[in-house]
Every structure is written in structure tokens, then in C-alpha cells.
Design an enzyme around this catalytic site. Structure first.
Site, PDB file in Angstrom:
ATOM      1  N   GLU A 151      16.335  61.871  58.279  1.00  0.00           N
ATOM      2  CA  GLU A 151      17.065  61.360  57.118  1.00  0.00           C
ATOM      3  C   GLU A 151      17.734  60.015  57.411  1.00  0.00           C
ATOM      4  OE1 GLU A 151      17.838  65.766  55.116  1.00  0.00           O
ATOM      5  OE2 GLU A 151      19.523  64.732  56.066  1.00  0.00           O
ATOM      6  N   LYS A 159      26.973  62.559  46.454  1.00  0.00           N
ATOM      7  CA  LYS A 159      26.043  62.494  45.326  1.00  0.00           C
ATOM      8  C   LYS A 159      26.733  61.870  44.100  1.00  0.00           C
ATOM      9  CE  LYS A 159      23.782  66.708  47.099  1.00  0.00           C
ATOM     10  NZ  LYS A 159      23.331  68.102  46.789  1.00  0.00           N
ATOM     11  N   ASN A 165      26.974  69.902  43.475  1.00  0.00           N
ATOM     12  CA  ASN A 165      27.741  70.312  44.658  1.00  0.00           C
ATOM     13  C   ASN A 165      28.184  69.146  45.542  1.00  0.00           C
ATOM     14  OD1 ASN A 165      25.329  69.760  45.899  1.00  0.00           O
ATOM     15  ND2 ASN A 165      24.931  71.855  46.594  1.00  0.00           N
ATOM     16  N   TYR A 167      14.076  64.989  49.735  1.00  0.00           N
ATOM     17  CA  TYR A 167      14.041  66.425  49.424  1.00  0.00           C
ATOM     18  C   TYR A 167      12.620  67.002  49.485  1.00  0.00           C
ATOM     19  CZ  TYR A 167      18.972  66.708  47.977  1.00  0.00           C
ATOM     20  OH  TYR A 167      20.350  66.733  47.960  1.00  0.00           O
ATOM     21  N   HIS A 208      25.715  65.976  50.299  1.00  0.00           N
ATOM     22  CA  HIS A 208      24.597  66.430  51.124  1.00  0.00           C
ATOM     23  C   HIS A 208      24.941  66.239  52.599  1.00  0.00           C
ATOM     24  CE1 HIS A 208      20.661  66.666  53.042  1.00  0.00           C
ATOM     25  NE2 HIS A 208      21.025  65.572  53.680  1.00  0.00           N
TER      26      HIS A 208
HETATM   27  P1  GTP Z   1      21.926  69.566  50.681  1.00  0.00           P
HETATM   28  O1  GTP Z   1      22.986  69.249  51.700  1.00  0.00           O
HETATM   29  O2  GTP Z   1      22.082  68.786  49.397  1.00  0.00           O
HETATM   30  O3  GTP Z   1      20.531  69.464  51.249  1.00  0.00           O
HETATM   31  O4  GTP Z   1      22.214  71.070  50.254  1.00  0.00           O
HETATM   32  P2  GTP Z   1      21.898  72.379  51.090  1.00  0.00           P
HETATM   33  O5  GTP Z   1      21.267  72.038  52.402  1.00  0.00           O
HETATM   34  O6  GTP Z   1      23.146  73.196  51.112  1.00  0.00           O
HETATM   35  O7  GTP Z   1      20.841  73.116  50.173  1.00  0.00           O
HETATM   36  P3  GTP Z   1      19.243  72.893  50.084  1.00  0.00           P
HETATM   37  O8  GTP Z   1      18.799  71.822  51.037  1.00  0.00           O
HETATM   38  O9  GTP Z   1      18.604  74.209  50.148  1.00  0.00           O
HETATM   39  O10 GTP Z   1      19.101  72.351  48.598  1.00  0.00           O
HETATM   40  C1  GTP Z   1      19.281  70.985  48.302  1.00  0.00           C
HETATM   41  C2  GTP Z   1      20.025  70.860  46.993  1.00  0.00           C
HETATM   42  O11 GTP Z   1      19.253  71.458  45.963  1.00  0.00           O
HETATM   43  C3  GTP Z   1      21.365  71.626  46.955  1.00  0.00           C
HETATM   44  O12 GTP Z   1      22.433  70.862  47.460  1.00  0.00           O
HETATM   45  C4  GTP Z   1      21.512  71.917  45.487  1.00  0.00           C
HETATM   46  O13 GTP Z   1      22.095  70.789  44.803  1.00  0.00           O
HETATM   47  C5  GTP Z   1      20.092  72.082  45.017  1.00  0.00           C
HETATM   48  N1  GTP Z   1      19.756  73.499  44.949  1.00  0.00           N
HETATM   49  C6  GTP Z   1      19.547  74.345  45.989  1.00  0.00           C
HETATM   50  N2  GTP Z   1      19.258  75.581  45.567  1.00  0.00           N
HETATM   51  C7  GTP Z   1      19.315  75.509  44.199  1.00  0.00           C
HETATM   52  C8  GTP Z   1      19.130  76.454  43.178  1.00  0.00           C
HETATM   53  O14 GTP Z   1      18.843  77.632  43.422  1.00  0.00           O
HETATM   54  N3  GTP Z   1      19.246  75.981  41.892  1.00  0.00           N
HETATM   55  C9  GTP Z   1      19.553  74.696  41.608  1.00  0.00           C
HETATM   56  N4  GTP Z   1      19.664  74.306  40.323  1.00  0.00           N
HETATM   57  N5  GTP Z   1      19.739  73.782  42.546  1.00  0.00           N
HETATM   58  C10 GTP Z   1      19.629  74.175  43.822  1.00  0.00           C
HETATM   59 MG    MG Z   2      19.625  70.755  52.582  1.00  0.00          MG
END
Ligand code: GTP
Ligand code: MG
Length: 149
Positions: free
Chosen positions: A126, A9, A112, A49, A115
Site C-alpha cells: 500500500e 477517508k 468507518n 482494495y 483505513h
Molecule cells: P480497511 O482498513 O478500510 O481496509 O478496513 P478493514 O481492514 O477493517 O476491513 P476490510 O479490509 O475487510 O474492508 C475494507 C472496507 O470495506 C471497510 O473498511 C469497510 O468500509 C468496507 N466493508 C467491509 N465489510 C463490509 C460490509 O460487509 N459491508 C459494507 N457495506 N462495507 C464493508
Molecule cells: Mg482492510
């Protein structure tokens, strides 16, 4: 064998840790079959997303991922989808063990760094969203016989 979609990212790109991240997947024994940099369009980010569109943080997430360069990659190898997720760590970097990418490089859930696809079907979706078929390279590294028995 499997393929997964990995994206570094804008925070990871600006912090100069792309090379470190690529090195981890290479050193593990996985194979890079696609890579490019781009600033994602809002449409691409929203589609990527789309499962999270009802979440309160959805707009911030889309704004952030479209705010700068992303390195989009496809990595291939045995069980690469679940293993890449282990190498990445938990969604919240503070819950991620040291030794994982988020555990080593990140603090905030909204910054973070990386992805990774969460399942084989998600990975296929994807990969086809981010890459054209012609952008992916099937190849057999000479190291393969030293990685797989
Ligand atoms: P990705 O690999 O980026 O998809 O992350 P993930 O699979 O570990 O998490 P998820 O798909 O649930 O969420 C996608 C992204 O949304 C995360 O990587 C975070 O950057 C963001 N995100 C997820 N949960 C939260 C939250 O509670 N608050 C905020 N601000 N961002 C969140
Ligand atoms: Mg995810």
C-alpha cells in the site's frame, strides 16, 4: 522498524477529525514519515482494495473512497502495523470499543472513517501504491530517547 499505511477517508475529512486522528498516533509515540491529501482515482481505489473485488460492497467502497478527499499517511514505529489496527478498532464501528478511532467516531461499516494496513506485507504494498519513494521522509525525532529504551 515497521511502517504502515493509514488513510483518513472522505467521511473523516468532511467531519473534521483528521487532527484528532493524527494526534492519537503522535501521542502514542509513532513517527509521521509521509502525508498528503488527494481525491483518489478509481484506478488507485480499485488497486488498493483489489483483495475485495469479489465482494458485493466493492463498487460502493470504491465509489465512496473516490468521492472526496483522503489524507494518505505513512507512520513508522515498533509494531506499528498491528498497533495501529488496535487503535483503529474493528471493521464494524459498532463492534469497536470506545477509545478506538472507529469506536469513538463511527457507526456504519461503510462510513468507518479510516483505513489501516492489515499486515506488514500489505503495508509495503500500500505504501508503494500511494507514495513515491521521494515523498517519504526518514528523520529521527528528538523525542525518540523518551519513547524507546
Ligand atoms: P480497511 O482498513 O478500510 O481496509 O478496513 P478493514 O481492514 O477493517 O476491513 P476490510 O479490509 O475487510 O474492508 C475494507 C472496507 O470495506 C471497510 O473498511 C469497510 O468500509 C468496507 N466493508 C467491509 N465489510 C463490509 C460490509 O460487509 N459491508 C459494507 N457495506 N462495507 C464493508
Ligand atoms: Mg482492510
Amino acid at each position: 522498524t515497521e511502517r504502515t499505511f493509514i488513510a483518513v477517508k472522505p467521511d473523516g475529512m468532511n467531519r473534521g477529525i483528521l487532527g484528532n486522528i493524527i494526534s492519537r498516533f503522535e501521542a502514542k509515540g509513532y513517527k509521521l514519515v509521509g502525508i498528503k491529501t488527494l481525491v483518489p482515482s478509481k484506478q488507485l481505489a480499485e488497486e488498493h482494495y483489489s483483495a475485495l473485488k469479489e465482494k458485493p460492497f466493492f463498487k460502493d467502497l470504491v465509489d465512496f473512497i473516490t468521492s472526496g478527499p483522503v489524507c494518505a499517511m505513512v507512520w513508522e514505529g515498533e509494531q506499528v502495523v498491528v498497533t495501529a489496527r488496535k487503535m483503529i478498532g474493528e471493521t464494524n464501528p459498532l463492534s469497536s470499543a470506545p477509545g478506538t478511532i472507529r469506536g469513538d467516531f463511527a457507526v456504519d461499516v461503510g462510513r468507518n472513517v479510516i483505513h489501516g494496513s492489515d499486515a506488514v506485507e500489505t503495508a509495503q504494498r500500500e505504501i508503494s501504491l500511494w507514495f513515491e519513494q521521494g515523498e517519504l521522509t526518514a528523520w529521527e525525532p528528538t523525542s525518540a530517547v523518551w519513547i524507546y529504551e
